[in-house]
Design an enzyme around this catalytic site. Structure first.
Site, mmCIF file in Angstrom:
data_model
loop_
_atom_site.group_PDB
_atom_site.id
_atom_site.type_symbol
_atom_site.label_atom_id
_atom_site.label_comp_id
_atom_site.label_asym_id
_atom_site.label_seq_id
_atom_site.Cartn_x
_atom_site.Cartn_y
_atom_site.Cartn_z
ATOM 1 N N GLU A 278 0.885 -1.163 0.000
ATOM 2 C CA GLU A 278 0.000 0.000 0.000
ATOM 3 C C GLU A 278 0.928 1.220 0.000
ATOM 4 O OE1 GLU A 278 -3.581 1.779 2.775
ATOM 5 O OE2 GLU A 278 -2.811 -0.220 3.200
ATOM 6 N N ARG B 170 4.968 -12.986 9.774
ATOM 7 C CA ARG B 170 5.611 -11.713 9.471
ATOM 8 C C ARG B 170 6.885 -11.589 10.295
ATOM 9 N NH1 ARG B 170 1.714 -7.879 9.094
ATOM 10 N NH2 ARG B 170 3.095 -6.120 9.357
ATOM 11 N N LYS C 145 4.421 0.781 9.257
ATOM 12 C CA LYS C 145 4.534 2.061 8.586
ATOM 13 C C LYS C 145 3.916 3.172 9.408
ATOM 14 C CE LYS C 145 3.000 0.218 4.801
ATOM 15 N NZ LYS C 145 2.490 -0.105 3.463
HETATM 16 P P1 ATP Z 1 2.533 -2.037 7.847
HETATM 17 O O1 ATP Z 1 1.649 -2.441 8.977
HETATM 18 O O2 ATP Z 1 3.950 -1.898 8.214
HETATM 19 O O3 ATP Z 1 2.012 -0.861 7.093
HETATM 20 P P2 ATP Z 1 1.354 -3.667 5.886
HETATM 21 O O4 ATP Z 1 1.247 -5.143 5.907
HETATM 22 O O5 ATP Z 1 0.130 -2.872 6.095
HETATM 23 O O6 ATP Z 1 2.510 -3.283 6.857
HETATM 24 P P3 ATP Z 1 1.559 -3.412 3.072
HETATM 25 O O7 ATP Z 1 2.110 -2.310 2.263
HETATM 26 O O8 ATP Z 1 0.114 -3.657 3.049
HETATM 27 O O9 ATP Z 1 2.026 -3.176 4.570
HETATM 28 O O10 ATP Z 1 2.371 -4.759 2.803
HETATM 29 C C1 ATP Z 1 2.830 -5.214 1.562
HETATM 30 C C2 ATP Z 1 3.243 -6.652 1.745
HETATM 31 O O11 ATP Z 1 4.310 -6.766 2.686
HETATM 32 C C3 ATP Z 1 2.105 -7.492 2.270
HETATM 33 O O12 ATP Z 1 2.036 -8.689 1.534
HETATM 34 C C4 ATP Z 1 2.476 -7.751 3.703
HETATM 35 O O13 ATP Z 1 1.974 -8.958 4.173
HETATM 36 C C5 ATP Z 1 4.007 -7.730 3.662
HETATM 37 N N1 ATP Z 1 4.553 -7.356 4.962
HETATM 38 C C6 ATP Z 1 4.309 -6.233 5.664
HETATM 39 N N2 ATP Z 1 4.953 -6.248 6.846
HETATM 40 C C7 ATP Z 1 5.633 -7.422 6.898
HETATM 41 C C8 ATP Z 1 6.486 -8.042 7.863
HETATM 42 N N3 ATP Z 1 6.769 -7.447 9.027
HETATM 43 N N4 ATP Z 1 7.002 -9.260 7.567
HETATM 44 C C9 ATP Z 1 6.730 -9.841 6.403
HETATM 45 N N5 ATP Z 1 5.931 -9.327 5.456
HETATM 46 C C10 ATP Z 1 5.380 -8.126 5.690
HETATM 47 MG MG MG Z 2 -1.415 -2.150 5.138
#
Ligand code: ATP
Ligand code: MG
Length: 548
Positions: free
Chosen positions: A34, A260, A270
């Site tokens: 995102e 994760r 983020k």
């Molecule tokens: P955040 O909470 O940090 O914003 P998010 O999962 O909302 O993380 P996205 O941009 O939606 O962030 O994630 C893109 C991809 O990265 C998704 O497939 C997500 O599952 C993966 N991802 C995000 N954080 C992790 C993590 N800590 N370990 C492994 N994969 C991750």
């Molecule tokens: Mg997200």
């Protein structure tokens, strides 16, 4: 890195699919960020997993922005994401936007309505919560659930046409209000939001929910294995339900969840990282203390050290927290045979060699990398005035202190043995300089074997020393007495240090081992021709040993 660790459970699933010919041996993955912040090391794990899994099977990976939320897209984030993925060493097949599929998603939603599998509801959020039930009790059906297909179609089209205010109606999938899986209790699949979208402008005032949109995005792109994190495991039945019932696809993608990445001494979200930036706690998303890919890059991490780290930690089915020492270990391993040494003095103390011929200058030879003789040697200046590290002198030595103290003799690496005779102080008792004598017989490389000394220290020549700015980083977060993760008030110590003359040639982004201190990089933003700023990538000690 070992193929064993890479042979993870995801590869086993793919091997089985290939044996059974489920996707005709094709493997197509995607990385779906995102664009609402910079990528962090957790994303790096997901990037490595998606790209290397596809590579292993000769497949492809898409970069797809998950922009189903109509928040203002930030070009800065999009550019940063692309730079980071490329820097890690990966190339996407296609770069796509989820919002490009809004038409198809809308059609899919209408199809559900027409099949009697979705209805427009007008419960308030409070009622919705109450009707949903709990883990122990089943949910209750909303009165709208029994509306006719015609009514639902008309209401949904009115939602689309902007005839309702935000929150006034939602479209829900008609699944099972008694399902033990709360995600299946008639989840919302479309909501109203009168917010323009960066890509589609004012075209839409209804937007699909992630759980409805994501399987459709995957299916449109021909993704075979949709890898996501564990919190989506309970959503998988909904993912499958959507693909089964919108009926555009006969060979739907498969969602696979993995744990994760969590890391000690930092935060990995983020939202929290953006808070640190917005509150001015760090200098920006690429502050060298940040666990963002941009921060790690500026800190001096290499792409291969991060890829090796992601490989080394493996892929698991249950959540755990990885010791950040493991990341330190990976960068040390990567740099130890690649970078040259430089002599740099921290907390300098001046040493005057009282018996060294006045006005004499010489150069002495030091090795560039003790692990790699082929990296050769270099000449550094030496004279009767040198600087040594503050930590290499103790006026009153503690037990087992073998470095310099009054009356003691040590080896100055690359040069001579010296003995401390006198400590010169100012009126307040601060040390101004040390008066030492050197033994000309003991020059390094002269074959001197007369006597041994226990301590070896390093130096820079005082007359040619180059002042540099050094930023020693410590973890951004530490544990308090209660075991909670709290901001470390001392996450950076900035010092002026003295380097050997060659340090003046350091280019932005160039890495060195500062002899006996750690690995350092000339900061890519702040280093100029005349001013040198170095970030400590990692110190030298290795408290971490990888599992065999
Ligand atoms: P955040 O909470 O940090 O914003 P998010 O999962 O909302 O993380 P996205 O941009 O939606 O962030 O994630 C893109 C991809 O990265 C998704 O497939 C997500 O599952 C993966 N991802 C995000 N954080 C992790 C993590 N800590 N370990 C492994 N994969 C991750
Ligand atoms: Mg997200």
């Amino acid at each position: 890195m070992s193929e064993n660790k890479a042979a993870n459970f995801i590869h086993q699933i793919i091997d089985k699919d290939n044996e059974e010919g489920v996707y005709g041996k094709e493997v197509y993955t995607r990385f779906p960020p995102e664009p609402n912040g910079y990528l962090h090391i957790g994303h790096a794990k997901s990037i490595c997993l998606n790209f290397t899994t596809a590579q292993k099977y000769g497949g492809k990976t898409n970069l797809r922005y998950d922009d189903t939320n109509p928040v203002k897209e930030d070009v800065e984030y999009v550019d940063a994401i692309e730079e980071d993925v490329k820097w890690l060493g990966f190339r996407w097949e296609k770069r796509l936007w989820a919002s490009d599929y809004f038409d198809t998603m809308y059609e899919a939603a209408e199809e559900l309505v027409k099949k009697g599998l979705a209805y427009v509801d007008d419960l308030t959020p409070e009622e919705m919560r109450e009707y949903r039930g709990t883990l122990k009790s089943p949910g209750k059906e909303s009165p709208a659930r029994s509306q006719s297909i015609e009514d639902n179609l008309e209401l949904f089209r009115k939602m689309k046409a902007g005839e309702f205010a935000d929150g006034e109606r939602v479209l829900r999938a008609k699944i099972d209000m008694a399902s033990p899986n709360i995600n299946m209790r008639d989840p919302i699949i479309y909501r109203i939001a009168h917010i323009p979208h960066h890509n589609t402008g004012d075209k839409w005032c209804i937007y699909p929910m992630y759980d409805f949109a994501h399987p459709i995005e995957d299916a449109i792109e021909g993704i075979t294995h949709s890898i996501c994190t564990l919190e989506f495991e309970d959503h998988r039945p909904l993912y499958d339900w959507v693909l089964k019932n919108v009926g555009f696809w006969n060979n739907p993608p498969k969602q696979i969840e993995f744990a994760r990445l969590n890391l000690t001494n930092t935060v990995m979200s983020k939202r929290l990282l953006k808070g640190l930036v917005d509150d001015g706690i760090v200098e920006g998303w690429d502050d060298p203390r940040m666990p963002t890919i941009a921060g790690l890059r500026r800190r001096g991490y290499t792409p291969s050290s991060i890829r090796n780290f992601c490989e080394e930690i493996g892929v698991a089915k249950s959540n755990s927290t990885i010791d950040s020492a493991m990341l330190d270990f990976c960068i040390r391993e990567d740099l130890k045979e690649k970078v040259e040494n430089r002599n740099v003095i921290e907390d300098p103390i001046k040493v005057v060699l009282t018996n060294y011929p006045k006005d004499k200058r010489e150069t002495v030879t030091v090795e560039n990398n003790r692990n790699v003789p082929e990296m050769g040697e270099r000449e550094i200046p030496f004279s009767g005035e040198i600087y040594i590290d503050g930590a290499d002198f103790m006026e009153v030595p503690v037990k087992k202190y073998f470095r310099l103290f009054p009356g003691n003799e040590v080896r100055v690496k690359g040069a001579y043995f010296i003995t401390c005779n006198e400590v010169i102080k100012d009126e307040d008792g601060n040390i101004l300089e040390l008066h030492c004598t050197y033994d000309p017989e003991t020059r390094s490389g002269s074959g001197f074997e007369g006597r041994k000394v226990k301590g070896t220290i390093h130096f820079v020549d005082a007359k040619t020393a180059v002042p540099i700015k050094v930023r020693n980083y410590n973890p951004l977060y530490i544990e308090n007495e209660k075991g909670e993760n709290v901001l470390n008030p001392n996450s950076v110590e900035e010092k002026i240090c003295y380097g050997e003359p060659m340090i003046a040639d350091a280019k932005p982004g160039e890495r060195f081992q500062f002899f006996r201190h750690g690995y350092y990089i000339a900061d890519s933003k702040l280093t100029t021709e005349t001013e040198k700023v170095f970030n400590r990538i990692v110190d030298l000690k290795s408290s971490f040993k990888p599992k065999k």
